[in-house]
Write an enzyme that holds these catalytic residues in place. Structure first.
Site, PDB file in Angstrom:
ATOM      1  N   ASP A 181      43.063  12.708  13.746  1.00  0.00           N
ATOM      2  CA  ASP A 181      42.220  12.215  14.839  1.00  0.00           C
ATOM      3  C   ASP A 181      40.754  12.320  14.453  1.00  0.00           C
ATOM      4  O   ASP A 181      40.356  13.200  13.695  1.00  0.00           O
ATOM      5  CB  ASP A 181      42.458  13.021  16.118  1.00  0.00           C
ATOM      6  CG  ASP A 181      42.006  14.478  15.967  1.00  0.00           C
ATOM      7  OD1 ASP A 181      40.856  14.793  16.337  1.00  0.00           O
ATOM      8  OD2 ASP A 181      42.791  15.296  15.457  1.00  0.00           O
ATOM      9  N   GLY A 323      40.619  19.027  12.894  1.00  0.00           N
ATOM     10  CA  GLY A 323      41.272  17.747  13.150  1.00  0.00           C
ATOM     11  C   GLY A 323      41.343  16.928  11.881  1.00  0.00           C
ATOM     12  O   GLY A 323      41.429  17.470  10.773  1.00  0.00           O
ATOM     13  N   GLU A 324      41.343  15.621  12.023  1.00  0.00           N
ATOM     14  CA  GLU A 324      41.408  14.654  10.920  1.00  0.00           C
ATOM     15  C   GLU A 324      42.756  14.610  10.223  1.00  0.00           C
ATOM     16  O   GLU A 324      43.001  13.753   9.389  1.00  0.00           O
ATOM     17  CB  GLU A 324      40.341  14.947   9.844  1.00  0.00           C
ATOM     18  CG  GLU A 324      38.912  14.946  10.319  1.00  0.00           C
ATOM     19  CD  GLU A 324      37.926  15.261   9.195  1.00  0.00           C
ATOM     20  OE1 GLU A 324      38.361  15.349   8.019  1.00  0.00           O
ATOM     21  OE2 GLU A 324      36.728  15.414   9.489  1.00  0.00           O
ATOM     22  N   GLY A 325      43.656  15.548  10.519  1.00  0.00           N
ATOM     23  CA  GLY A 325      44.882  15.712   9.753  1.00  0.00           C
ATOM     24  C   GLY A 325      44.763  16.809   8.711  1.00  0.00           C
ATOM     25  O   GLY A 325      45.686  17.047   7.936  1.00  0.00           O
TER      26      GLY A 325
END
Length: 366
Positions: A181, A323-325
């Protein structure tokens, strides 16, 4: 990795039926674990992880992941304009450009974990590269403390986008998916979803997100309280809940996670925002959670609540909250190790190693 017709369950909310991972293959993997050159259970959770991968793939021993793929869903949120984040909304578009340039944490960790990264603009409040905006639903989502995040048509479009993106990746050969995200303010709708679905009071669920100060935390609690008041009447209707209290990016993630399960493709979940989408995806496609693994536990209080609700035990806890993975990617080498040990270790027979059963009994009375 499509489901076999005889295994199909009940179709829900427009998603195909979700078949469970193959129980017979899981049993075969468990049996193989007992024949590998190690004491029984000596690899601990690596063994259950390897068994899960085998069941998901429908083959024992399982195959090592050849195309692990991260999809970062980007979108802005109107509530960010009301002081709930330490960063301005403009950072979302700037970070999207950073992803495309390979300079973000997700890019760096993906290189180590042997995965590739795709970013998709679902609701960034700016114009982005046409190559990533084919599935764009709108510019920013509504401020959920005072208005719906999306219209009915927009939530349908976001769910369809997530479904289509999952199909695109799986059809292109992805054998493991990770959702990431990016969106300033996105921990606010994520917390609203989790607190609403777990019946948790806002003050017990709200974290610091990107690092808001005390005044920002108070504003965030108030925004989440007001959004939850609007969300509670539709808590049992997942599509309406996404429309009222989520955002286009989170709705697309929910569609992505549900469709991955329909397509029998394992997923490593990331942190708070992705796991909030997963809670709704499980309501969209019952049984989807059997295809998910929790990569990590973030420092956000609501994340632990969501993991408990989904009955998922995270692989790592490194106090991450980016976040971001990034957390899921950090856990990926552990999953690769589980596959490698189940697949590449020799059995006792192959290695000519004696088992406990091969040791002659000793007569202690002689």
């Amino acid at each position: 990795m499509d489901a076999r017709p005889e295994e199909l369950g009940t179709v829900t909310d427009g998603f195909g039926a979700v078949a469970a991972p193959d129980a017979q293959v899981r049993a075969a993997a468990q049996l193989r674990q007992t024949r590998l050159t190690k004491p029984g259970g000596a690899l601990g959770r690596l063994e259950t992880l390897g068994n899960w991968v085998a069941a998901c793939q429908g083959v024992c021993p399982p195959k090592q992941f050849e195309r692990a793929r991260v999809v970062v869903f980007a979108g802005d949120h109107g509530v960010a304009r009301h002081g709930v984040s330490a960063y301005p909304s403009e950072v979302t578009a700037q970070m999207v450009a950073n992803f495309l340039g390979g300079g973000a944490a997700v890019n760096a960790v993906a290189r180590v974990a042997d995965a590739t990264v795709r970013v998709v603009d679902i609701a960034v409040d700016a114009d982005t590269d046409p190559g990533i905006s084919q599935h764009k639903v709108r510019r920013s989502s509504g401020s959920i403390d005072r208005e719906d995040a999306l219209t009915a048509d927009e939530v349908a479009a976001a769910l369809a986008a997530g479904r289509a993106i999952a199909d695109e990746e799986i059809d292109a050969g992805a054998d493991l998916l990770i959702a990431g995200d990016m969106g300033i303010g996105n921990t606010t709708p994520a917390t609203v979803l989790i607190a609403t679905l777990t019946s948790t009071e806002p003050v017990a669920a709200v974290g610091r997100g990107t690092g808001v100060d005390d005044a920002g935390w108070i504003r965030k609690v108030a925004a989440i309280r007001d959004a939850m008041r609007r969300a509670r009447p539709v808590a049992k209707e997942p599509v309406d809940l996404l429309r009222v209290a989520a955002g286009a990016d989170i709705a697309a993630m929910a569609g992505f996670l549900a469709q991955a399960a329909v397509r029998r493709t394992p997923v490593i979940l990331d942190g708070l925002v992705v796991t909030a989408a997963a809670l709704v995806a499980e309501d969209l496609a019952a049984g989807a959670r059997d295809w998910w693994l929790a990569g990590h536990r973030s420092t956000e209080p609501a994340h632990a609540l969501a993991l408990t609700n989904l009955r998922l035990d995270p692989l790592i806890d490194l106090e991450m909250r980016l976040g971001e993975g990034s957390g899921a990617l950090t856990a990926l080498p552990i999953l690769r190790a589980a596959v490698a040990t189940l697949t590449e270790m020799a059995t006792f027979d192959e290695a000519g190693v004696s088992t406990a059963e091969d040791v002659p009994a000793v007569d202690l009375h002689k």
